[in-house]
Scaffold this motif. Structure first.
Motif: not given
Length: 581
Positions: A508-535
Motif C-alpha cells: 500500500s502507499i500511505c504517504g502524502e502522494l497517496a492523497g494527490d489526486l493527479e497522481f492517483v491514476p498513476l499509482l493505480i496504474g503502477l499496481g497500488m491497490k490500497t491508498l491510505s490518506v487523511p480521512p
C-alpha cells in the motif's frame, strides 16, 4: 478591487481553497531586553520573578489551548502541549537559574541568553519538523520575556472584520487567537506545508500559501488580494477578469466537494471492476468519527507516537491497550494498522535525555532504531497491541526499516512478547500480521529479502523522497527538488511494486502522494491497490477512482514511465486528471 496594478506571486500551496479579501499585515513587535547587574542576595528575587513569569505563561498557554480545542478540535490543540512541555524543560529552566546565580545578571537577560543558545543550535538543523519545534521554543520564549517585562503581546484576536492575514511567519499562538469567523486565509513569506499555521488553516477550512518570497515589500493593509491554496498563487490588486475567473474556480470546487460526499459510502471500484481500498491515516482516537463518516475502508496508518507526545513520556502498557482496543472496536471488522513509535527526529526534541544531542536527528536514532534502543518500552507497546488484537481486525507495522537485521530484531522481540502473553494465558491474535514501512532507499533495494520476514509493505513517500533526493522539503529554496514526478522516484515505486508482486506481498502507499489526486491514476496504474490518506481526503479519492478504469490507468502509466523529465510527467498527469474532473 484595488487601484494598483495586478501582480502575481508564486508560493507553496499548503491548505486548499480560494479566497478574495483585504490584506491584514501582521508584524511582531521587537521587545527590548534590559541588561543590568543585580546585587548578591537579590538574585533570589530574580528567580522568583522568573517562576512567576513561568506560571503566568503556563496559564496563558492553557487558555489558548482550551480555546483552540473548543473552536477547532483536540488534534489542533495538541500543538500547545509541546509549548507546555517547554515550560517544564529542566535544561532551559535550570540553566537560566544557574546563569542568574553565576553572572548576577537580571533574569530577562539571562533567560534570553540561554534560550537563544538553544534556538541558534536548532537553526543549524535543516529539517522542517525541527524548524517547527524551533518556532515553538521561540513562541514560548517570547511570551515568557513579555511576562517578565510586564508587557502585553500584540495579537490578532482583535480582528473584527473578514481579512486575509499576511506575515513573514506566524507563531502558533499568533494563529490560534484569530477569530475564525473573520479569517479568510493565511499567507507567509517563510514556512512550510507542515507549519502550525497550515494545520490551523486546514482545521478552519481556509486557504493557505507559504514560502511567498518578498511579498510584504509589495503590500499595505487594506490591499485587495486573492489567495489560491490549490495552486500556491497570490494575486495583488486582481483585475475584474481575474476576479471573475477565480469566482468560477471557487464555484467549481464547491460543486466538486458536494459530488465527493455523495460517494463517501460507496466502494472505490473502477469502471472495469477493480476494487481499490481507500484507508485513513490518523494520529489519535479523536479522529475515529472522521474515519467512519468519510467511508474509509479502515485505518492504514495509526501514528501511535501521539500517545507519547500527548503525555510527554512513554505511556503505560495499560494506557496504550485501552487506546488501541477503543479504535479496533470502533472499526468493527475493518482493518486497523498500528505503526509502532516513529519517535526520534523532532519528536524527542524536549527529551534530550533519551538519545542525547544529535546533529541530524533524521539520520539518527529514530523510529525502529529508537524502539530497539529501548526494548522494554518497545515490548510494552507490542504487548498492548497484541492484547488489543483480541478485540478486532488489527495488524502491526514497523517504521523506518533499513536492514534485514533491524527487522529480525524487531520480530524477535515480538515473539518474546507473544510467548510471555501465552504463558500468562492472555488472549491475542496468534497469527497477527506484521508489516514494514518502505521509506529508506536501502529497504527498496532489498524488498525481495525483507518480504520473506514480514507480511506486507506500506510505502511512506514523504521520507522516501526526502532521503532519496537529499532534500529538506521544508526548505523553500530547494523544495522544487522534492519532486514526486521525478522519473527516478517513479522507477523506485515501480521497483517496490514489482518486488512485492514477485513475492506475492501486499503493498500500500500511505504517504502524502497517496492523497494527490493527479497522481492517483498513476499509482493505480503502477499496481497500488490500497491508498491510505487523511480521512477528509477519502471522498474525493473514491470519487476519482470510480471515474477511472484500470486499463486507462495502466496506459497512462506506460506513457509517463517513458518520459525522462519531471515537468512533462506532471503536465501529462494533470491533463489526464483534468479530463476526468
Amino acid at each position: 478591487m484595488g487601484s494598483g496594478k495586478e501582480q502575481i506571486f508564486a508560493g507553496i500551496p499548503a491548505a486548499p481553497g480560494v479566497s478574495f479579501g483585504k490584506v491584514h499585515i501582521h508584524i511582531e513587535n521587537d521587545l527590548y531586553i534590559p541588561h543590568y547587574l543585580v546585587d548578591k542576595g537579590d538574585d533570589e528575587e530574580e528567580i522568583k520573578r522568573f517562576e512567576l513569569a513561568l506560571l503566568k505563561t503556563r496559564h496563558e498557554i492553557l487558555e489558548i489551548r482550551n480555546q483552540v480545542a473548543d473552536r477547532l478540535g483536540e488534534e489542533e490543540a495538541q500543538i500547545f502541549d509541546a509549548h507546555l512541555l517547554i515550560l517544564e524543560d529542566p535544561a532551559l529552566i535550570d540553566e537560566t537559574v544557574k546563569e542568574v546565580h553565576s553572572s548576577l545578571r537580571n533574569v530577562e537577560y539571562s533567560f534570553h541568553k540561554i534560550s537563544q543558545k538553544y534556538i541558534e543550535a536548532f537553526q543549524c538543523i535543516n529539517d522542517e519538523f525541527i524548524r517547527e519545534r524551533l518556532n515553538d521554543i521561540k513562541d514560548v520564549s517570547r511570551r515568557i520575556l513579555y511576562n517578565l517585562a510586564g508587557e502585553k503581546l500584540k495579537t490578532l484576536e482583535s480582528i473584527d472584520s473578514e481579512q486575509i492575514i499576511v506575515a513573514h511567519d506566524f507563531s502558533p499562538s499568533d494563529a490560534a487567537v484569530i477569530p475564525t469567523e473573520f479569517l479568510q486565509g493565511f499567507i507567509t513569506e517563510a514556512g512550510s506545508r507542515t507549519s502550525h499555521v497550515v494545520i490551523m488553516a486546514k482545521a478552519a477550512s481556509v486557504p493557505a500559501v507559504v514560502g511567498v518570497h518578498d511579498l510584504l515589500n509589495e503590500l499595505k493593509n487594506g490591499d485587495d488580494i486573492i489567495v489560491d491554496g490549490y495552486e500556491g498563487v497570490i494575486i495583488i490588486h486582481p483585475s475584474e477578469d481575474t476576479l471573475f475567473r477565480y469566482g468560477e474556480t471557487k464555484k467549481q470546487h464547491d460543486t466538486e466537494e458536494l459530488g465527493f460526499l455523495k460517494v463517501a459510502d460507496k466502494p472505490a471500484i473502477t469502471t472495469d471492476g477493480i476494487h481499490v481500498e481507500i484507508m485513513a491515516n490518523i494520529e489519535g482516537n479523536n479522529e475515529i468519527p472522521g474515519v467512519l463518516e468519510t467511508g474509509s475502508d479502515g485505518i492504514g496508518l495509526y501514528r501511535t507516537e501521539y500517545l507519547f507526545l500527548k503525555s510527554g513520556g512513554f505511556p503505560s502498557e495499560e494506557v496504550q491497550f485501552k487506546a488501541y482496543k477503543e479504535v479496533v472496536e470502533a472499526l468493527s471488522d475493518s482493518l486497523t494498522i498500528l505503526r509502532t513509535y516513529d519517535l526520534g527526529g523532532d519528536k524527542v526534541l524536549l527529551r534530550k535525555d533519551l538519545v542525547g544531542r544529535e546533529d541530524n536527528p533524521y539520520l539518527g536514532c529514530r523510529a525502529i532504531r529508537f524502539s530497539l534502543l529501548y526494548p522494554e518500552v518497545f515490548k510494552d507497546q507490542l504487548r498492548a497491541m497484541l492484547r488489543a488484537s483480541a478485540f478486532g481486525n488489527l495488524k502491526i507495522m514497523f517504521p523506518m526499516i533499513s536492514s534485514l537485521e533491524e527487522l529480525q530484531e524487531a520480530n524477535q522481540l515480538l515473539e518474546e512478547v507473544k510467548n510471555e502473553l501465552s504463558k500468562k494465558k492472555i488472549k491475542f491474535n496468534e497469527s497477527i500480521e506484521v508489516g514494514i514501512m518502505i521509506e529508506i532507499p536501502s529497504a527498496v533495494a532489498i524488498c525481495d529479502i525483507l518480504a520473506k520476514h514480514c507480511d506486507f509493505f506500506s510505502v511512506g513517500t514523504n521520507d522516501l523522497m526526502q532521503y532519496m533526493f537529499a532534500v529538506d522539503r521544508g526548505n523553500d529554496r530547494v523544495a522544487h527538488l522534492y519532486q514526486p514526478g521525478n522519473p527516478g522516484f517513479l522507477r523506485v515505486l515501480r521497483q517496490i511494486v514489482d518486488s512485492s508482486n514477485a513475492a506475492n506481498q501486499p503493498v500500500s502507499i500511505c504517504g502524502e502522494l497517496a492523497g494527490d489526486l493527479e497522481f492517483v491514476p498513476l499509482l493505480i496504474g503502477l499496481g497500488m491497490k490500497t491508498l491510505s490518506v487523511p480521512p477528509n481526503f477519502v471522498p474525493s479519492i473514491k470519487y476519482l477512482v470510480r471515474q477511472l478504469s484500470l486499463e486507462e490507468s495502466e496506459a497512462l502509466t506506460a506513457e509517463v514511465m517513458a518520459l525522462h523529465d519531471a515537468e512533462p510527467i506532471i503536465e501529462k498527469l494533470k491533463a489526464f486528471y483534468d479530463s476526468k474532473h
